[in-house]
Design a protein around this motif. Structure first.
Motif, PDB file in Angstrom:
ATOM      1  N   VAL A 171      84.678 129.393  10.583  1.00 42.53           N
ATOM      2  CA  VAL A 171      83.478 129.102  11.359  1.00 42.53           C
ATOM      3  C   VAL A 171      83.402 127.607  11.649  1.00 42.53           C
ATOM      4  O   VAL A 171      84.107 126.793  11.049  1.00 42.53           O
ATOM      5  CB  VAL A 171      82.204 129.549  10.606  1.00 42.53           C
ATOM      6  N   LEU A 172      82.510 127.257  12.564  1.00 43.05           N
ATOM      7  CA  LEU A 172      82.248 125.854  12.860  1.00 43.05           C
ATOM      8  C   LEU A 172      81.428 125.262  11.723  1.00 43.05           C
ATOM      9  O   LEU A 172      80.467 125.880  11.246  1.00 43.05           O
ATOM     10  CB  LEU A 172      81.491 125.734  14.175  1.00 43.05           C
ATOM     11  N   GLN A 173      81.791 124.064  11.258  1.00 41.16           N
ATOM     12  CA  GLN A 173      81.055 123.431  10.166  1.00 41.16           C
ATOM     13  C   GLN A 173      80.810 121.960  10.464  1.00 41.16           C
ATOM     14  O   GLN A 173      81.643 121.289  11.090  1.00 41.16           O
ATOM     15  CB  GLN A 173      81.802 123.570   8.841  1.00 41.16           C
ATOM     16  N   SER A 196      81.173 113.065  12.225  1.00 37.46           N
ATOM     17  CA  SER A 196      82.568 112.621  12.230  1.00 37.46           C
ATOM     18  C   SER A 196      83.518 113.572  11.523  1.00 37.46           C
ATOM     19  O   SER A 196      84.740 113.442  11.671  1.00 37.46           O
ATOM     20  CB  SER A 196      82.684 111.227  11.610  1.00 37.46           C
ATOM     21  N   THR A 197      82.981 114.533  10.736  1.00 39.26           N
ATOM     22  CA  THR A 197      83.863 115.509  10.086  1.00 39.26           C
ATOM     23  C   THR A 197      83.644 116.917  10.633  1.00 39.26           C
ATOM     24  O   THR A 197      83.992 117.907   9.980  1.00 39.26           O
ATOM     25  CB  THR A 197      83.659 115.509   8.558  1.00 39.26           C
ATOM     26  N   LEU A 198      83.076 117.023  11.826  1.00 37.98           N
ATOM     27  CA  LEU A 198      82.902 118.336  12.447  1.00 37.98           C
ATOM     28  C   LEU A 198      84.241 119.056  12.514  1.00 37.98           C
ATOM     29  O   LEU A 198      85.252 118.478  12.909  1.00 37.98           O
ATOM     30  CB  LEU A 198      82.356 118.175  13.870  1.00 37.98           C
ATOM     31  N   GLY A 199      84.234 120.330  12.099  1.00 33.70           N
ATOM     32  CA  GLY A 199      85.509 121.030  12.099  1.00 33.70           C
ATOM     33  C   GLY A 199      85.383 122.528  11.921  1.00 33.70           C
ATOM     34  O   GLY A 199      84.301 123.110  12.041  1.00 33.70           O
ATOM     35  N   VAL A 200      86.520 123.115  11.621  1.00 30.93           N
ATOM     36  CA  VAL A 200      86.622 124.547  11.363  1.00 30.93           C
ATOM     37  C   VAL A 200      86.897 124.724   9.882  1.00 30.93           C
ATOM     38  O   VAL A 200      87.788 124.070   9.321  1.00 30.93           O
ATOM     39  CB  VAL A 200      87.754 125.173  12.186  1.00 30.93           C
ATOM     40  N   GLY A 201      86.140 125.606   9.249  1.00 30.83           N
ATOM     41  CA  GLY A 201      86.326 125.827   7.824  1.00 30.83           C
ATOM     42  C   GLY A 201      85.900 127.218   7.414  1.00 30.83           C
ATOM     43  O   GLY A 201      85.442 128.017   8.246  1.00 30.83           O
ATOM     44  N   ALA A 202      86.052 127.501   6.153  1.00 25.11           N
ATOM     45  CA  ALA A 202      85.671 128.811   5.630  1.00 25.11           C
ATOM     46  C   ALA A 202      84.161 128.992   5.709  1.00 25.11           C
ATOM     47  O   ALA A 202      83.392 128.038   5.526  1.00 25.11           O
ATOM     48  CB  ALA A 202      86.127 128.948   4.182  1.00 25.11           C
ATOM     49  N   VAL A 203      83.719 130.204   5.995  1.00 25.32           N
ATOM     50  CA  VAL A 203      82.294 130.498   6.001  1.00 25.32           C
ATOM     51  C   VAL A 203      81.711 130.098   4.644  1.00 25.32           C
ATOM     52  O   VAL A 203      82.320 130.301   3.599  1.00 25.32           O
ATOM     53  CB  VAL A 203      82.044 131.988   6.303  1.00 25.32           C
ATOM     54  N   GLY A 204      80.535 129.461   4.670  1.00 23.28           N
ATOM     55  CA  GLY A 204      79.885 129.021   3.448  1.00 23.28           C
ATOM     56  C   GLY A 204      80.250 127.619   2.998  1.00 23.28           C
ATOM     57  O   GLY A 204      79.616 127.078   2.088  1.00 23.28           O
ATOM     58  N   ALA A 205      81.248 127.007   3.615  1.00 24.09           N
ATOM     59  CA  ALA A 205      81.688 125.679   3.175  1.00 24.09           C
ATOM     60  C   ALA A 205      80.567 124.652   3.281  1.00 24.09           C
ATOM     61  O   ALA A 205      80.302 123.894   2.337  1.00 24.09           O
ATOM     62  CB  ALA A 205      82.903 125.225   3.976  1.00 24.09           C
ATOM     63  N   ASP A 206      79.883 124.620   4.414  1.00 23.47           N
ATOM     64  CA  ASP A 206      78.763 123.689   4.575  1.00 23.47           C
ATOM     65  C   ASP A 206      77.671 123.957   3.540  1.00 23.47           C
ATOM     66  O   ASP A 206      77.048 123.027   3.023  1.00 23.47           O
ATOM     67  CB  ASP A 206      78.172 123.803   5.981  1.00 23.47           C
ATOM     68  N   LEU A 207      77.433 125.212   3.239  1.00 24.69           N
ATOM     69  CA  LEU A 207      76.441 125.571   2.237  1.00 24.69           C
ATOM     70  C   LEU A 207      76.830 124.997   0.877  1.00 24.69           C
ATOM     71  O   LEU A 207      75.970 124.515   0.125  1.00 24.69           O
ATOM     72  CB  LEU A 207      76.318 127.091   2.143  1.00 24.69           C
ATOM     73  N   GLY A 208      78.111 125.039   0.551  1.00 31.05           N
ATOM     74  CA  GLY A 208      78.561 124.470  -0.716  1.00 31.05           C
ATOM     75  C   GLY A 208      78.249 123.001  -0.820  1.00 31.05           C
ATOM     76  O   GLY A 208      77.762 122.525  -1.856  1.00 31.05           O
ATOM     77  N   TYR A 209      78.483 122.255   0.254  1.00 29.80           N
ATOM     78  CA  TYR A 209      78.167 120.828   0.246  1.00 29.80           C
ATOM     79  C   TYR A 209      76.656 120.610   0.108  1.00 29.80           C
ATOM     80  O   TYR A 209      76.205 119.745  -0.651  1.00 29.80           O
ATOM     81  CB  TYR A 209      78.674 120.162   1.521  1.00 29.80           C
ATOM     82  N   LEU A 210      75.870 121.381   0.825  1.00 32.49           N
ATOM     83  CA  LEU A 210      74.413 121.239   0.758  1.00 32.49           C
ATOM     84  C   LEU A 210      73.898 121.509  -0.645  1.00 32.49           C
ATOM     85  O   LEU A 210      72.985 120.823  -1.125  1.00 32.49           O
ATOM     86  CB  LEU A 210      73.748 122.199   1.747  1.00 32.49           C
ATOM     87  N   SER A 211      74.469 122.485  -1.342  1.00 33.23           N
ATOM     88  CA  SER A 211      73.971 122.873  -2.660  1.00 33.23           C
ATOM     89  C   SER A 211      74.094 121.756  -3.693  1.00 33.23           C
ATOM     90  O   SER A 211      73.417 121.789  -4.719  1.00 33.23           O
ATOM     91  CB  SER A 211      74.722 124.115  -3.157  1.00 33.23           C
ATOM     92  N   LEU A 212      74.930 120.772  -3.436  1.00 37.55           N
ATOM     93  CA  LEU A 212      75.110 119.673  -4.386  1.00 37.55           C
ATOM     94  C   LEU A 212      73.923 118.717  -4.402  1.00 37.55           C
ATOM     95  O   LEU A 212      73.730 118.001  -5.386  1.00 37.55           O
ATOM     96  CB  LEU A 212      76.391 118.898  -4.053  1.00 37.55           C
ATOM     97  N   THR A 213      73.146 118.705  -3.341  1.00 38.44           N
ATOM     98  CA  THR A 213      72.035 117.751  -3.254  1.00 38.44           C
ATOM     99  C   THR A 213      70.680 118.408  -3.056  1.00 38.44           C
ATOM    100  O   THR A 213      69.651 117.754  -3.228  1.00 38.44           O
ATOM    101  CB  THR A 213      72.282 116.757  -2.098  1.00 38.44           C
ATOM    102  N   ALA A 214      70.663 119.684  -2.685  1.00 34.51           N
ATOM    103  CA  ALA A 214      69.386 120.378  -2.501  1.00 34.51           C
ATOM    104  C   ALA A 214      68.731 120.656  -3.851  1.00 34.51           C
ATOM    105  O   ALA A 214      69.410 120.828  -4.867  1.00 34.51           O
ATOM    106  CB  ALA A 214      69.615 121.688  -1.748  1.00 34.51           C
TER     107      ALA A 214
END
Length: 296
Positions: A171-173, A196-214
């Motif tokens: 997916v787009l991340q 600057s790091t917009l890209g293609v990655g596994a579904v949920g990848a952006d969520l993983g990054y968000l979970s570190l600070t939410a």
């Protein structure tokens, strides 16, 4: 040589391998991006690498994320390029604190965006970051701590987990969805900066990054992300797998980086766990204990 004007207000953040800084000038923001010099890492000149220096400018020029669902960029006001780099101008958006589930749902909606046919999207971001760490010898500082066995097990199993990521829906991340980059809302969408790091990655990848600070629990955020994800893109289980692997390996890598910065100073390493530049990263890792355990 490019320099900011005297009246500009420097904004926090905005630092990276190619980013000189970010300044506010009234109702607009200037981001200065430096072109690679001879001898700089080859990653900066690779359009598929997360560190490619031109990506933010290419995104702004293309309008690729001006009206995407879930996340969208501030309006681009101009792009000035010279022999030393690029100055990217965008509208200033007043930051507003947003709840974690709203952000997670927006990331899920954004992940449903059809993948654009451009050659400069970042790919394999986590694998590339871990490859950099491998070239430095791995998580050597964590090997001296009480989590040495856990870190060693995760490091040894990283090819297995990276293969799991590769098998998940792509997916787009955004690539760096920390609260400082998710600054405001426009209806049901989030206004996001630092693409600057917009890209293609596994579904949920952006969520993983968000979970570190939410502030919210991992499970709450995962449910919100899956709720925002369009039907047919991925299952909730696939979302959790992608988020878990990205969150855990990113959190451990950040803990290693933070400890390594202070390890050389006087005193025992264990006495530095509460250092203000270390403690937040260790707390982030502690919150992910259940996710770490699932990967061992």
């Amino acid at each position: 040589m490019w320099e900011p004007e005297p009246g500009w207000q420097r904004l926090s953040g905005g630092m990276g391998a190619s980013t000189v800084g970010v300044w506010r000038d009234g109702d607009r923001v200037a981001k200065r991006i430096e072109a690679p010099l001879r001898g700089d890492p080859a990653d900066l000149s690779d359009p598929s690498h997360f560190a490619w220096w031109r990506r933010a400018a290419e995104i702004a020029a293309s309008g690729l994320v001006d009206e995407t669902p879930g996340l969208r960029a501030p309006a681009c006001l101009g792009i000035d390029e010279d022999q030393d780099g690029i100055t990217l101008w965008q509208e200033y958006v007043e930051p507003v604190a947003l709840p974690g589930p709203f952000l997670a749902r927006a990331l899920g909606r954004f992940a449903g965006t059809p993948l654009p046919e451009v050659s400069w999207l970042a790919r394999n971001q986590l694998a590339d970051r871990l490859a950099r760490i491998e070239r430095r010898g791995g998580w050597t500082t964590l090997a001296r701590t009480t989590v040495a066995d856990v870190a060693d097990r995760l490091w040894t199993r990283r090819p297995v987990h990276l293969a799991t990521l590769d098998a998940l829906p792509r997916v787009l991340q955004h690539g760096d969805p920390v609260p400082a980059n998710l600054i405001s809302r426009a209806g049901e969408d989030v206004v996001a900066i630092d693409w600057s790091t917009l890209g293609v990655g596994a579904v949920g990848a952006d969520l993983g990054y968000l979970s570190l600070t939410a502030r919210e629990d991992f499970a709450v955020l995962a449910e919100a992300y899956a709720d925002g994800l369009p039907s047919g893109v991925a299952t909730p289980t696939e979302v959790v797998h992608g988020a878990r692997i990205n969150a855990v390996y990113t959190a451990v890598s950040r803990a290693e980086w933070a400890l390594a910065r202070v390890a050389g100073g006087p005193g025992a390493l264990a006495g530095k766990y509460r250092h203000p530049s270390v403690a937040p990263y260790l707390r982030s890792l502690q919150r992910l204990f259940a996710q770490v355990e699932a990967l061992l």
